[in-house]
Structure formats: structure tokens, C-alpha cells
Design a protein around this motif. Sequence first.
Motif, short mmCIF file in Angstrom:
data_model
loop_
_atom_site.label_atom_id
_atom_site.label_comp_id
_atom_site.label_asym_id
_atom_site.label_seq_id
_atom_site.Cartn_x
_atom_site.Cartn_y
_atom_site.Cartn_z
N VAL A 33 0.87 -1.18 0.00
CA VAL A 33 0.00 0.00 0.00
C VAL A 33 0.90 1.22 0.00
O VAL A 33 1.71 1.40 0.94
CB VAL A 33 -0.93 0.02 1.24
N THR A 34 0.79 2.04 -1.02
CA THR A 34 1.71 3.18 -1.14
C THR A 34 1.35 4.29 -0.16
O THR A 34 0.34 4.22 0.56
CB THR A 34 1.75 3.75 -2.58
N TYR A 35 2.17 5.33 -0.16
CA TYR A 35 2.08 6.39 0.84
C TYR A 35 2.19 7.73 0.12
O TYR A 35 3.06 7.91 -0.73
CB TYR A 35 3.25 6.22 1.80
N GLU A 81 24.73 1.72 -0.15
CA GLU A 81 24.68 2.36 1.18
C GLU A 81 23.31 2.14 1.82
O GLU A 81 23.20 1.90 3.02
CB GLU A 81 24.94 3.86 1.05
N LYS A 82 22.29 2.23 0.97
CA LYS A 82 20.91 2.06 1.47
C LYS A 82 20.71 0.63 1.99
O LYS A 82 20.14 0.43 3.06
CB LYS A 82 19.93 2.39 0.33
N VAL A 83 21.21 -0.33 1.25
CA VAL A 83 21.08 -1.72 1.69
C VAL A 83 21.87 -1.93 2.98
O VAL A 83 21.39 -2.55 3.93
CB VAL A 83 21.54 -2.69 0.56
N GLU A 125 16.99 11.66 -10.76
CA GLU A 125 17.82 12.79 -10.31
C GLU A 125 19.32 12.48 -10.40
O GLU A 125 20.13 13.39 -10.24
CB GLU A 125 17.53 13.09 -8.83
N CYS A 126 19.65 11.21 -10.58
CA CYS A 126 21.06 10.83 -10.50
C CYS A 126 21.70 10.85 -11.89
O CYS A 126 21.23 10.18 -12.81
CB CYS A 126 21.19 9.46 -9.86
N GLU A 127 22.78 11.61 -12.03
CA GLU A 127 23.39 11.77 -13.35
C GLU A 127 24.09 10.51 -13.83
O GLU A 127 24.04 10.18 -15.01
CB GLU A 127 24.41 12.91 -13.27
N ALA A 174 10.56 1.59 2.81
CA ALA A 174 11.08 2.88 3.29
C ALA A 174 11.60 3.71 2.12
O ALA A 174 12.54 3.30 1.43
CB ALA A 174 12.19 2.63 4.30
N LEU A 175 11.00 4.87 1.94
CA LEU A 175 11.31 5.70 0.76
C LEU A 175 11.62 7.13 1.15
O LEU A 175 11.09 7.63 2.14
CB LEU A 175 10.10 5.71 -0.18
N ARG A 176 12.40 7.76 0.32
CA ARG A 176 12.59 9.20 0.52
C ARG A 176 11.33 9.95 0.11
O ARG A 176 10.89 10.88 0.76
CB ARG A 176 13.78 9.70 -0.31
N GLY A 177 10.75 9.55 -1.03
CA GLY A 177 9.63 10.31 -1.62
C GLY A 177 10.17 11.32 -2.61
O GLY A 177 11.37 11.68 -2.56
N ASP A 178 9.32 11.78 -3.51
CA ASP A 178 9.75 12.79 -4.48
C ASP A 178 9.85 14.15 -3.80
O ASP A 178 9.07 14.46 -2.89
CB ASP A 178 8.75 12.86 -5.64
N HIS A 236 17.79 11.36 2.57
CA HIS A 236 17.76 10.15 1.74
C HIS A 236 17.08 9.01 2.49
O HIS A 236 17.03 9.02 3.73
CB HIS A 236 19.19 9.74 1.35
N ALA A 237 16.63 8.03 1.71
CA ALA A 237 15.90 6.90 2.31
C ALA A 237 16.76 6.14 3.32
O ALA A 237 16.23 5.60 4.30
CB ALA A 237 15.43 5.96 1.20
N ALA A 238 18.08 6.11 3.11
CA ALA A 238 18.95 5.36 4.04
C ALA A 238 18.77 5.85 5.47
O ALA A 238 18.80 5.06 6.42
CB ALA A 238 20.41 5.50 3.60
#
Length: 287
Positions: free
Chosen positions: A47-49, A162-164, A149-151, A105-109, A122-124
Motif C-alpha cells: 500500500v503506497t504512501y 549504502e541504502k542496503v 535525479e542521479c546523473e 522505506a522511501l525518501r519520496g519525491d 535520503h531513504a537510508a
Amino acid sequence: MKISELLSKDKITISFEVFPPKTSDRFFSVLEAAGGIAALHPDFMSVTYGAGGGTSAFTADIAAGLQETYGIPILAHLTCVSSTREYVARIVESYIEKGIDNIMALRGDIPKDGRIAEDYRHAAELIRDIREKGDFCIGGACYPEGHIECEHKKDDIRYLREKVDAGCDFLTTQMFFDNNIFYNFLYRAREAGISVPIVPGIMPITNKKQLSRSVAMSGTNVPARFAAIVDRFGDDPEAMQQVGIIYATDQIIDLIANGINHIHVYSMNKPKVAEGILNNLSAVYKA
Ligand code: FAD
């Protein structure tokens, strides 16, 4: 039940995603649609948030309702970029009270006006906080084509590692329409030392607008074969729904044939679409 337990089994699993309503007057119609999907007995549902916190209370209510009524393990999403640490702590507490074991667990836009709460970048950081608060199974998002967003994909994979390392038990991908992109990403992730399960997220495109909206938000590549399908059937809603389900099923069959046992479907509150996919897989996957 922890989703990590399901993902550790040598068995095909299919899960579906629903999203909460933006306003309370639509709560029961969304609950009904989510119930229609739950009645198909998927292995779990997510279920999203709402990123801005607008629909945050509904996530917990829908998640708990589905878990209680259908006995299906639920993955409740949580975003952090627009929230304070105190607010996030309250939501996590409400998940504990409602018996939710799994959090995506998300950062979100970043909101269009650029205003963020500043507590989380960040989500981490959110993952570390959730780890401290309870015995959750924690999922994270990943992007086979790189986050918008990441180049450089290399940086994206480094941040993903890092997040993992912060405490993610599994990852779910953003949609993709070309499975080779997923296989390539999987190889790069494993090479970077990311060893948690990576679940491909499949989005059945059942109308033309949905495709342009999703692509604009995510930057996902639309292969010529799929573009031709949408071009040919996009103006006929019934035909588009049928071919969208077939295209998604084709992606799922290819993934399973290549040893990917766990599939997440962005079913977008559409029981008919979820059912169509399961019907197409009736001899392959037994719910
Ligand atoms: P992060 O992992 O924080 O990454 C965001 C960006 O920051 C990336 O470009 C990354 O490379 C970069 N980055 C990460 N760490 C660092 C660092 N240390 N230094 C510099 N840069 C860094 N949105 C919602 O609002 N609600 C939902 O329920 C929801 N569910 C989703 C489910 C899945 C499976 C996916 C794939 C996406 C979902 N989203 C949802 C969208 C998501 O919130 C956006 O894609 C958001 O922009 C990024 O979130 P994230 O958790 O991946 O962020």
C-alpha cells in the motif's frame, strides 16, 4: 509474516500494489478495489504512501484492513522527505499498533515547490530510524535505469549499496518495459556487492495517458515494440487494457523463465488487471 521470509523461498510469488485515495470520500471505493485484488490471494500486497503526507493516515488503515480481512501479509510504504522525525516516529508507532511487520522505506519525491522538512535527505536515513524502532522487514526502492535525479548510474548503485547497508532486507524496482534492462541492472547490483533479493516491479499499462504520465515521472525507456503496441491500440480502451495485460504477462513469463521467482505488479487499484494477469499465468503460478 515478514516478506523477507516469502522471498527466501524457492517458489514463485506474485504481489500486487494499491494506492490510497487522495480524499476521504474515496476511501471506501479504494478499499473495495483493494479487497477485490486481495480476494485473488496474492502472496502479499503493498500500500503506497502519499509523499506530502496527504494520504498518510489512509495507508495504515487500508494496510491493516487488508491484513485483518484477508490474512495477506502487507507491505506498508512510508516516505520521509516532507516529514519531521517526530511525525515519522508517530507513523511507525501506528504501524506497530496495527500489526504491520513490513515497511517499504522511501525518501519520496521532492515536492514541486522544493519545500522539504529537512530532517531526512535520503531513504537510508529513514531505514536506520525504522531499524531502531522495531523488528520490521524493510524494503527499499531501486531504479534499473538509474534514478531520475542521479546523473551517473555508477553513483546510483553506490548509494543503493549504502541504502542496503543501512538495513534493507529487499529491494523492489521501478517499472521497466524491457527485461534486458533489469537483467543488466541485476548484474551491476550483484557486482557492487548488493546481495538482498531484488524484486522486479511490473507495471501493466492499460491506457495511453498512464504511459505518458509514468514515463514523465520516471524517465523509463519505452522500447519500439511497446511504443508500436500503444500507438496501435491506445485509442481503444478495451483493446489497450487487453494488450497491456498481455505485455505485462509476457514480461513476467520471461522473468520467471530466467530464474526470477518473485514479481511485484503495480496493479493500480484495478482488480480486473490483477485478475487478467493471474488468469494468463494460471498453470504457471498457483496462488
Ligand atoms: P533515495 O534512495 O534516497 O534516492 C533518491 C536520490 O538520491 C537518488 O538519485 C539517489 O541516487 C540519491 N542518493 C541516495 N543517497 C545519496 C547520498 N548519500 N548522497 C547523494 N545522493 C544520494 N513515492 C511515494 O511518494 N510514495 C510511495 O509509496 C512510493 N513507493 C515507491 C515504491 C517503489 C518500489 C519505487 C521504485 C518508488 C516509489 N516511490 C514512492 C517513488 C520514490 O519516492 C521516488 O522515486 C523518490 O524520488 C526516491 O525515493 P528513494 O527512496 O528511492 O530515495
